[in-house]
Write a protein that holds these residues in place. Structure first.
Motif, PDB file in Angstrom:
ATOM      1  N   ASN A 142       0.799  -1.212   0.125  1.00 40.76           N
ATOM      2  CA  ASN A 142       0.089   0.095   0.102  1.00 40.76           C
ATOM      3  C   ASN A 142       0.877   1.298  -0.010  1.00 40.76           C
ATOM      4  OD1 ASN A 142      -3.126  -0.355   0.260  1.00 40.76           O
ATOM      5  ND2 ASN A 142      -2.222  -2.103   1.132  1.00 40.76           N
ATOM      6  N   TYR A 143       2.156   1.056   0.669  1.00 38.75           N
ATOM      7  CA  TYR A 143       2.946   2.335   0.409  1.00 38.75           C
ATOM      8  C   TYR A 143       3.089   2.676  -1.267  1.00 38.75           C
ATOM      9  CZ  TYR A 143       7.029   5.316   0.141  1.00 38.75           C
ATOM     10  OH  TYR A 143       7.948   6.294  -0.037  1.00 38.75           O
ATOM     11  N   TYR A 144       3.543   1.466  -2.113  1.00 36.28           N
ATOM     12  CA  TYR A 144       3.521   1.747  -3.389  1.00 36.28           C
ATOM     13  C   TYR A 144       2.242   2.254  -4.092  1.00 36.28           C
ATOM     14  CZ  TYR A 144       8.421   0.103  -3.970  1.00 36.28           C
ATOM     15  OH  TYR A 144       9.888  -0.024  -3.887  1.00 36.28           O
ATOM     16  N   TYR A 145       1.173   1.955  -3.689  1.00 35.33           N
ATOM     17  CA  TYR A 145      -0.250   2.260  -4.385  1.00 35.33           C
ATOM     18  C   TYR A 145      -0.294   3.613  -3.959  1.00 35.33           C
ATOM     19  CZ  TYR A 145      -1.522  -2.776  -4.621  1.00 35.33           C
ATOM     20  OH  TYR A 145      -1.827  -3.967  -4.708  1.00 35.33           O
ATOM     21  N   GLY A 146       0.162   4.173  -2.544  1.00 36.63           N
ATOM     22  CA  GLY A 146       0.026   5.472  -2.444  1.00 36.63           C
ATOM     23  C   GLY A 146       0.914   6.656  -3.190  1.00 36.63           C
ATOM     24  N   ILE A 147       1.980   6.158  -3.645  1.00 34.39           N
ATOM     25  CA  ILE A 147       2.883   6.918  -4.460  1.00 34.39           C
ATOM     26  C   ILE A 147       2.525   6.765  -5.948  1.00 34.39           C
ATOM     27  CG2 ILE A 147       4.666   6.856  -2.726  1.00 34.39           C
ATOM     28  CD1 ILE A 147       6.330   5.071  -4.263  1.00 34.39           C
ATOM     29  N   LYS A 148       1.498   5.849  -6.237  1.00 34.49           N
ATOM     30  CA  LYS A 148       1.038   5.626  -7.752  1.00 34.49           C
ATOM     31  C   LYS A 148       2.120   4.599  -8.440  1.00 34.49           C
ATOM     32  CE  LYS A 148      -2.355   8.461  -6.938  1.00 34.49           C
ATOM     33  NZ  LYS A 148      -2.008   8.923  -5.580  1.00 34.49           N
ATOM     34  N   LYS A 149       2.921   3.954  -7.906  1.00 33.25           N
ATOM     35  CA  LYS A 149       3.591   2.988  -8.635  1.00 33.25           C
ATOM     36  C   LYS A 149       3.243   1.724  -8.366  1.00 33.25           C
ATOM     37  CE  LYS A 149       7.964   6.059  -8.445  1.00 33.25           C
ATOM     38  NZ  LYS A 149       9.192   6.128  -7.971  1.00 33.25           N
ATOM     39  N   VAL A 150       2.334   1.044  -9.112  1.00 33.45           N
ATOM     40  CA  VAL A 150       1.204  -0.068  -8.745  1.00 33.45           C
ATOM     41  C   VAL A 150       2.054  -1.286  -9.500  1.00 33.45           C
ATOM     42  CG1 VAL A 150      -0.609   0.993  -8.637  1.00 33.45           C
ATOM     43  CG2 VAL A 150       0.147   0.216 -10.793  1.00 33.45           C
ATOM     44  N   GLN A 151       3.269  -0.875 -10.282  1.00 37.49           N
ATOM     45  CA  GLN A 151       3.804  -1.961 -10.943  1.00 37.49           C
ATOM     46  C   GLN A 151       4.575  -3.110 -10.140  1.00 37.49           C
ATOM     47  OE1 GLN A 151       4.239   1.270 -11.468  1.00 37.49           O
ATOM     48  NE2 GLN A 151       4.372   1.734 -13.817  1.00 37.49           N
ATOM     49  N   ILE A 152       5.331  -2.292  -8.816  1.00 34.22           N
ATOM     50  CA  ILE A 152       6.099  -3.355  -8.138  1.00 34.22           C
ATOM     51  C   ILE A 152       5.016  -4.140  -7.073  1.00 34.22           C
ATOM     52  CG2 ILE A 152       7.596  -3.249  -6.055  1.00 34.22           C
ATOM     53  CD1 ILE A 152       8.972  -2.005  -8.767  1.00 34.22           C
ATOM     54  N   PRO A 153       3.944  -3.453  -6.566  1.00 27.16           N
ATOM     55  CA  PRO A 153       3.025  -4.760  -5.807  1.00 27.16           C
ATOM     56  C   PRO A 153       2.467  -5.482  -6.822  1.00 27.16           C
ATOM     57  CG  PRO A 153       2.255  -2.391  -5.933  1.00 27.16           C
ATOM     58  CD  PRO A 153       3.728  -2.276  -6.331  1.00 27.16           C
ATOM     59  N   ALA A 154       2.254  -5.110  -8.140  1.00 28.36           N
ATOM     60  CA  ALA A 154       1.614  -5.865  -9.112  1.00 28.36           C
ATOM     61  C   ALA A 154       2.479  -7.253  -9.417  1.00 28.36           C
ATOM     62  CB  ALA A 154       1.303  -5.268 -10.427  1.00 28.36           C
ATOM     63  N   ILE A 155       3.457  -7.125  -9.574  1.00 28.41           N
ATOM     64  CA  ILE A 155       4.837  -8.041 -10.068  1.00 28.41           C
ATOM     65  C   ILE A 155       4.910  -8.880  -8.728  1.00 28.41           C
ATOM     66  CG2 ILE A 155       7.076  -8.497 -10.636  1.00 28.41           C
ATOM     67  CD1 ILE A 155       7.110  -6.160 -12.233  1.00 28.41           C
ATOM     68  N   GLY A 156       4.893  -8.268  -7.451  1.00 24.45           N
ATOM     69  CA  GLY A 156       5.101  -9.081  -6.345  1.00 24.45           C
ATOM     70  C   GLY A 156       3.692 -10.107  -5.871  1.00 24.45           C
ATOM     71  N   GLN A 157       2.834  -9.593  -6.228  1.00 25.17           N
ATOM     72  CA  GLN A 157       1.516 -10.412  -6.223  1.00 25.17           C
ATOM     73  C   GLN A 157       1.583 -11.841  -6.960  1.00 25.17           C
ATOM     74  OE1 GLN A 157      -1.735  -7.298  -6.260  1.00 25.17           O
ATOM     75  NE2 GLN A 157      -2.539  -8.191  -4.794  1.00 25.17           N
ATOM     76  N   ILE A 158       2.077 -11.595  -8.220  1.00 23.50           N
ATOM     77  CA  ILE A 158       2.141 -12.675  -9.067  1.00 23.50           C
ATOM     78  C   ILE A 158       3.309 -13.705  -8.672  1.00 23.50           C
ATOM     79  CG2 ILE A 158       2.888 -13.572 -11.472  1.00 23.50           C
ATOM     80  CD1 ILE A 158       1.815 -10.460 -12.370  1.00 23.50           C
ATOM     81  N   LEU A 159       4.434 -13.093  -7.956  1.00 26.87           N
ATOM     82  CA  LEU A 159       5.500 -14.000  -7.439  1.00 26.87           C
ATOM     83  C   LEU A 159       5.081 -14.724  -6.461  1.00 26.87           C
ATOM     84  CD1 LEU A 159       8.551 -11.478  -8.148  1.00 26.87           C
ATOM     85  CD2 LEU A 159       8.005 -13.585  -9.444  1.00 26.87           C
ATOM     86  N   GLU A 160       4.131 -13.832  -5.500  1.00 28.62           N
ATOM     87  CA  GLU A 160       3.882 -14.370  -4.255  1.00 28.62           C
ATOM     88  C   GLU A 160       2.711 -15.941  -4.607  1.00 28.62           C
ATOM     89  OE1 GLU A 160      -0.165 -13.873  -1.533  1.00 28.62           O
ATOM     90  OE2 GLU A 160       0.810 -12.059  -2.079  1.00 28.62           O
ATOM     91  N   GLN A 161       2.049 -15.680  -5.554  1.00 32.15           N
ATOM     92  CA  GLN A 161       1.041 -16.756  -5.910  1.00 32.15           C
ATOM     93  C   GLN A 161       2.070 -17.895  -6.571  1.00 32.15           C
ATOM     94  OE1 GLN A 161      -1.529 -17.680  -4.845  1.00 32.15           O
ATOM     95  NE2 GLN A 161      -3.468 -16.986  -6.304  1.00 32.15           N
ATOM     96  N   LEU A 204      12.694  -1.394  -2.765  1.00 33.22           N
ATOM     97  CA  LEU A 204      12.504  -0.327  -1.695  1.00 33.22           C
ATOM     98  C   LEU A 204      14.105   0.422  -1.719  1.00 33.22           C
ATOM     99  CD1 LEU A 204      10.242  -1.356   1.256  1.00 33.22           C
ATOM    100  CD2 LEU A 204       9.658   0.584  -0.491  1.00 33.22           C
ATOM    101  N   PHE A 205      14.924  -0.191  -1.667  1.00 34.65           N
ATOM    102  CA  PHE A 205      16.439   0.096  -1.665  1.00 34.65           C
ATOM    103  C   PHE A 205      16.635   1.205  -2.893  1.00 34.65           C
ATOM    104  CE2 PHE A 205      17.333  -3.688   0.848  1.00 34.65           C
ATOM    105  CZ  PHE A 205      17.759  -3.128   1.946  1.00 34.65           C
ATOM    106  N   PHE A 206      15.858   1.122  -3.819  1.00 32.70           N
ATOM    107  CA  PHE A 206      15.891   2.280  -5.071  1.00 32.70           C
ATOM    108  C   PHE A 206      15.052   3.231  -5.207  1.00 32.70           C
ATOM    109  CE2 PHE A 206      17.980  -2.017  -5.982  1.00 32.70           C
ATOM    110  CZ  PHE A 206      19.401  -1.907  -6.015  1.00 32.70           C
ATOM    111  N   GLU A 207      14.197   3.228  -4.028  1.00 28.70           N
ATOM    112  CA  GLU A 207      12.962   4.358  -4.291  1.00 28.70           C
ATOM    113  C   GLU A 207      13.320   5.400  -3.751  1.00 28.70           C
ATOM    114  OE1 GLU A 207       9.933   6.082  -5.083  1.00 28.70           O
ATOM    115  OE2 GLU A 207       9.842   3.789  -5.409  1.00 28.70           O
ATOM    116  N   PRO A 208      13.226   6.556  -4.582  1.00 26.47           N
ATOM    117  CA  PRO A 208      13.633   7.800  -4.560  1.00 26.47           C
ATOM    118  C   PRO A 208      12.748   8.617  -3.382  1.00 26.47           C
ATOM    119  CG  PRO A 208      12.765   7.735  -6.517  1.00 26.47           C
ATOM    120  CD  PRO A 208      12.795   6.186  -6.001  1.00 26.47           C
ATOM    121  N   THR A 209      11.337   8.026  -3.261  1.00 24.59           N
ATOM    122  CA  THR A 209      10.644   8.975  -2.355  1.00 24.59           C
ATOM    123  C   THR A 209      10.677   8.291  -1.118  1.00 24.59           C
ATOM    124  OG1 THR A 209       8.978   7.207  -2.866  1.00 24.59           O
ATOM    125  CG2 THR A 209       8.808   8.882  -4.517  1.00 24.59           C
TER     126      THR A 209
END
Length: 440
Positions: A142-161, A204-209
């Motif tokens: 949800n941190y990534y959703y808040g900063i409008k970068k949905v690609q990271i959690p989107a890929i993460g969910q696929i990897l999780e499954q 997150l290590f490469f997240e400028p925000t």
């Protein structure tokens, strides 16, 4: 956030949700063949209990973080963004550890109450790591959703499954003792979450925000927790109540079905058929609506302080129209082709009969999901909570009183589920209409 950007973000999450749902759907088919209807019933009982354990940390808190981060991001206030993120992460992790300890020391009692077996303690213990892992995963996402970068959690969910499925399939292929298959499937939940968390942390290590300072002042912590709590409380209470009702229902349904003349094994099999075979179809349209809601909440929330009601109304109309099309078409498909679909996928005519009977609820369920997100984003969280409570109490009432009737039995759950969805939809529409009238 303009409507085209809302569509773009929603499309990305829809694609990832679609992939996740397809993988999950195939996974459910695999599980149904490997562990049977009775095993599915046990798995879903424990899974519902897990959702009850994590609902305090994975509902209102992540949604509030999403909304607040989006507002701070629009003002480019990195200090407040960092404080909100770190404070929420610490608080949620502490709550999850506390819940895990309570469950651990009462695991034998909980297992017996859920499964009615003295050998079910290990099923409860094996889900304890998932409580903290799911909590952390939701905060990061949800941190990534808040900063409008949905690609990271989107890929993460696929990897999780994928991580979950690969783990379970591999163990099933090596272990032939089917009595522990539900245990393996439950452990797979934690394995999938670990894969997701590792992927997001690396990014997150490469997240400028996000500042690299993971220690914040006590004053910043207090302010952040105060802001998060104000928004999270009604949403959390709503979710807690919903999961409590689901958990009570999962315990009540088999026992109330037995009063209609069915054996315990027959009751568990019917419950497993509905939860393991019918519900995956029922929640399939949420691949789009959940993607829409995730983006809709911060999109509308950041417009509320400026009172940009014209744009807000456009987004509301767009989201309701899109959701209505998805829900209506899904209900039609399930009503006319439900039996054929279930015969093709599960080789179960009974599941198809139930899917056809409950098909109309799909339309109202997906609309309720979107309407609930809209109400949260326009600061009507308490109204949405009350509406959901009323609908869920009606569902519980139907389960308790209709299932023991031999001529109705499991259809009592279907009737109550559908009636609950209709009532919640009606109350949400009334709340939204009254709010929009004040904007004119």
């Amino acid at each position: 956030m303009k409507v085209p950007n809302l569509i773009y973000s929603t499309s990305i999450l829809f694609l990832s949700n679609f992939i996740v749902r397809i993988i999950g759907f195939l996974y459910k088919i695999f599980l149904s063949k490997q562990i049977g209807a009775n095993g599915l019933g046990i798995f879903h009982m424990i899974f519902h209990f897990l959702m009850l354990c994590v609902c305090l940390t994975t509902t209102g808190i992540p949604v509030a973080l999403n909304s607040l981060i989006s507002k701070e991001n629009k003002m480019n206030n990195k200090h407040n963004m960092n404080s909100l993120f770190i404070s929420t992460l610490y608080m949620s992790f502490f709550i999850s550890i506390l819940i895990s300890l309570i469950v651990f020391f009462n695991s034998k009692f909980i297992g017996f109450k859920l499964i009615h077996s003295n050998d079910s303690q290990m099923l409860i213990i094996c889900i304890l790591p998932a409580i903290s892992l799911i909590t952390i995963s939701n905060i990061l996402r949800n941190y990534y959703y808040g900063i409008k970068k949905v690609q990271i959690p989107a890929i993460g969910q696929i990897l999780e499954q994928l991580g979950r499925v690969v783990f379970v399939v591999m163990l099933f292929s090596f272990i032939k003792n089917k009595s522990i298959y539900p245990l393996i499937a439950l452990i797979g939940i934690s394995v999938g979450e670990i894969v997701n968390i590792l992927f997001i942390i690396v990014n997150l290590f490469f997240e400028p925000t996000l500042s690299n300072a993971y220690a914040i002042t006590l004053n910043d912590f207090k302010n952040s927790i105060n802001n998060i709590t104000k928004m999270a409380l009604p949403i959390t209470f709503n979710r807690v109540f919903a999961v409590v009702i689901q958990s009570i229902s999962s315990i009540l349904i088999p026992s109330r079905l037995e009063l209609s003349g069915l054996s315990h094994l027959q009751s568990m099999s019917l419950y497993g058929t509905i939860t393991g075979m019918v519900f995956p179809f029922l929640f399939l349209p949420f691949t789009l609506t959940s993607a829409l809601v995730v983006n809709l909440i911060p999109s509308i929330s950041q417009e509320m302080p400026n009172k940009n009601y014209s744009l807000i109304n456009k987004k509301i109309f767009f989201s309701i129209f899109l959701t209505s099309c998805i829900g209506f078409s899904s209900s039609l498909v399930y009503f006319f082709f439900g039996e054929k679909i279930c015969m093709l996928i599960f080789n179960s005519k009974l599941a198809g009969i139930y899917l056809k009977a409950i098909s109309i609820s799909t339309f109202f369920m997906v609309l309720n999901h979107t309407l609930s997100g809209i109400l949260h984003s326009i600061e009507k969280e308490y109204n949405a909570t009350i509406n959901n409570i009323i609908g869920l109490l009606v569902q519980l009432f139907c389960i308790y009183f209709l299932l023991p009737i031999s001529s109705i039995n499991v259809y009592g759950f279907i009737y109550g589920f559908t009636l609950s969805a209709v009532i919640i939809f009606t109350l949400h529409i009334i709340t939204l209409y009254k709010t929009q009238r004040r904007w004119r």
